[in-house]
Scaffold this motif. Structure first.
Motif, PDB file in Angstrom:
ATOM      1  N   SER A   1     -62.767 -91.960  57.280  1.00  0.00           N
ATOM      2  CA  SER A   1     -63.369 -92.593  58.452  1.00  0.00           C
ATOM      3  C   SER A   1     -64.469 -91.693  58.992  1.00  0.00           C
ATOM      4  O   SER A   1     -64.291 -90.481  59.114  1.00  0.00           O
ATOM      5  N   ALA A   2     -65.627 -92.308  59.303  1.00  0.00           N
ATOM      6  CA  ALA A   2     -66.743 -91.588  59.909  1.00  0.00           C
ATOM      7  C   ALA A   2     -67.516 -92.552  60.777  1.00  0.00           C
ATOM      8  O   ALA A   2     -67.609 -93.744  60.458  1.00  0.00           O
ATOM      9  N   ASN A   3     -68.061 -92.068  61.849  1.00  0.00           N
ATOM     10  CA  ASN A   3     -68.815 -92.929  62.778  1.00  0.00           C
ATOM     11  C   ASN A   3     -67.970 -94.104  63.267  1.00  0.00           C
ATOM     12  O   ASN A   3     -68.480 -95.191  63.530  1.00  0.00           O
ATOM     13  N   GLY A   4     -66.660 -93.883  63.352  1.00  0.00           N
ATOM     14  CA  GLY A   4     -65.765 -94.915  63.851  1.00  0.00           C
ATOM     15  C   GLY A   4     -65.547 -96.074  62.914  1.00  0.00           C
ATOM     16  O   GLY A   4     -65.110 -97.154  63.349  1.00  0.00           O
ATOM     17  N   ALA A   5     -65.827 -95.888  61.621  1.00  0.00           N
ATOM     18  CA  ALA A   5     -65.677 -96.974  60.658  1.00  0.00           C
ATOM     19  C   ALA A   5     -65.272 -96.427  59.295  1.00  0.00           C
ATOM     20  O   ALA A   5     -65.314 -95.215  59.056  1.00  0.00           O
ATOM     21  N   ALA A   6     -64.882 -97.326  58.393  1.00  0.00           N
ATOM     22  CA  ALA A   6     -64.505 -96.921  57.049  1.00  0.00           C
ATOM     23  C   ALA A   6     -65.707 -96.303  56.333  1.00  0.00           C
ATOM     24  O   ALA A   6     -66.847 -96.763  56.479  1.00  0.00           O
ATOM     25  N   ALA A   7     -65.447 -95.248  55.572  1.00  0.00           N
ATOM     26  CA  ALA A   7     -66.509 -94.531  54.869  1.00  0.00           C
ATOM     27  C   ALA A   7     -66.003 -94.116  53.492  1.00  0.00           C
ATOM     28  O   ALA A   7     -64.806 -94.208  53.193  1.00  0.00           O
ATOM     29  N   GLU A   8     -66.932 -93.649  52.662  1.00  0.00           N
ATOM     30  CA  GLU A   8     -66.550 -93.227  51.316  1.00  0.00           C
ATOM     31  C   GLU A   8     -67.322 -91.975  50.912  1.00  0.00           C
ATOM     32  O   GLU A   8     -68.527 -91.857  51.158  1.00  0.00           O
ATOM     33  N   ARG A   9     -66.596 -91.050  50.273  1.00  0.00           N
ATOM     34  CA  ARG A   9     -67.200 -89.855  49.672  1.00  0.00           C
ATOM     35  C   ARG A   9     -66.980 -89.940  48.165  1.00  0.00           C
ATOM     36  O   ARG A   9     -65.848 -89.977  47.695  1.00  0.00           O
ATOM     37  N   ILE A  10     -68.075 -89.993  47.422  1.00  0.00           N
ATOM     38  CA  ILE A  10     -68.003 -90.122  45.971  1.00  0.00           C
ATOM     39  C   ILE A  10     -68.378 -88.777  45.356  1.00  0.00           C
ATOM     40  O   ILE A  10     -69.485 -88.274  45.573  1.00  0.00           O
ATOM     41  N   VAL A  11     -67.454 -88.208  44.594  1.00  0.00           N
ATOM     42  CA  VAL A  11     -67.656 -86.895  43.972  1.00  0.00           C
ATOM     43  C   VAL A  11     -67.961 -87.092  42.491  1.00  0.00           C
ATOM     44  O   VAL A  11     -67.178 -87.693  41.757  1.00  0.00           O
ATOM     45  N   LEU A  12     -69.108 -86.582  42.063  1.00  0.00           N
ATOM     46  CA  LEU A  12     -69.508 -86.677  40.664  1.00  0.00           C
ATOM     47  C   LEU A  12     -68.772 -85.634  39.828  1.00  0.00           C
ATOM     48  O   LEU A  12     -68.381 -84.584  40.322  1.00  0.00           O
ATOM     49  N   GLY A  13     -68.618 -85.927  38.535  1.00  0.00           N
ATOM     50  CA  GLY A  13     -67.917 -85.010  37.649  1.00  0.00           C
ATOM     51  C   GLY A  13     -68.860 -84.094  36.891  1.00  0.00           C
ATOM     52  O   GLY A  13     -70.051 -84.372  36.751  1.00  0.00           O
ATOM     53  N   ASP A  14     -68.306 -82.986  36.390  1.00  0.00           N
ATOM     54  CA  ASP A  14     -69.079 -82.060  35.563  1.00  0.00           C
ATOM     55  C   ASP A  14     -68.977 -82.480  34.097  1.00  0.00           C
ATOM     56  O   ASP A  14     -67.997 -83.086  33.672  1.00  0.00           O
TER      57      ASP A  14
END
Length: 243
Positions: A205-218
């Motif tokens: 959650s960020a800015n009071g709403a659902a959010a997503e963090r996408i992590v790229l692979g090596d």
């Protein structure tokens, strides 16, 4: 058309299979690639744009061919190749991105980062990062002969491996509170980054709403990319031949 995001290939002349796999992947996506974003550590080490490493020159030329095919190319500095400069950009045709950068991704503001600045619990690394990003420190390093820079780079890599082996795993991952802080500072609901070598899609959650963090692979035994179109987001991997 699809926009692609990759990071942490760590290309080096001791890992020719990764370079071959990268070139093959570029061939495979070139017909439907709207843009390519490389979010840091394309190279295992970059000691300056004047480096005469033949393998690096070959990679730069392959990137140039991508641009000659009218595919926009964006490259962000990583913690291994923070000395990429204007001569690299001119030779490759890439646009160097600030870290962080917000882009318009099919109508949504999306934050791009390498990801190392999010690892705030790793105090030793954060101190080195501040030093390595200093223009004065970089100028002093680039003024040294190539042979000396190669020796310094090798010593720094060995020091990094030694120190990381003694650190707890969570210290080298992102700090969750820092992730939210950065996303809210930039007013975004999506963050894409690499660096941690822990590919995953995290919901938060960020800015009071659902959010997503996408992590790229090596890239190593597997290649990784994030493919984004107006209708889909897919983080995928595939085995690399010879690895």
């Amino acid at each position: 058309m699809t926009t692609y995001f990759i990071s942490d290939l760590h290309l080096h002349d001791t890992r020719p299979a990764i370079t071959r796999a990268f070139f093959n992947w570029l061939d495979a996506i070139s017909g439907h690639c709207a843009a390519l974003y490389i979010l840091g550590d394309l190279f295992e080490v970059w000691i300056g744009d004047d480096d005469d490493n033949p393998e690096h020159r070959r990679i730069v030329e392959r990137l140039r061919q991508l641009r000659q095919a009218d595919i926009p190319l964006y490259v962000m500095h990583g913690n291994r190749d923070f000395l990429l400069g204007p001569a690299f950009a001119a030779a490759s045709g890439a646009e160097l991105l600030d870290d962080p950068t917000v882009i318009d991704l099919y109508g949504e503001p999306v934050l791009l980062m390498h990801g190392d600045s999010l690892c705030t619990r790793d105090h030793d690394y954060m101190a080195f990062r501040r030093q390595a990003r200093s223009p004065d420190w970089q100028a002093q390093l680039l003024a040294k002969p190539l042979a000396e820079r190669r020796a310094i780079a090798a010593a720094l890599r060995e020091q990094s491996r030694s120190m990381n082996s003694l650190k707890a795993e969570d210290i080298m991952d992102v700090t969750p509170a820092e992730v939210v802080k950065v996303m809210e500072a930039h007013g975004v609901q999506t963050l894409i980054h690499g660096h941690t070598h822990r590919p995953q899609r995290h919901h938060l959650s960020a800015n009071g709403a659902a959010a997503e963090r996408i992590v790229l692979g090596d890239w190593g035994p597997q290649g990784w990319c994030l493919a984004v179109s107006p209708t889909r987001r897919e983080l995928s991997s595939w085995p690399l031949a010879g690895e």
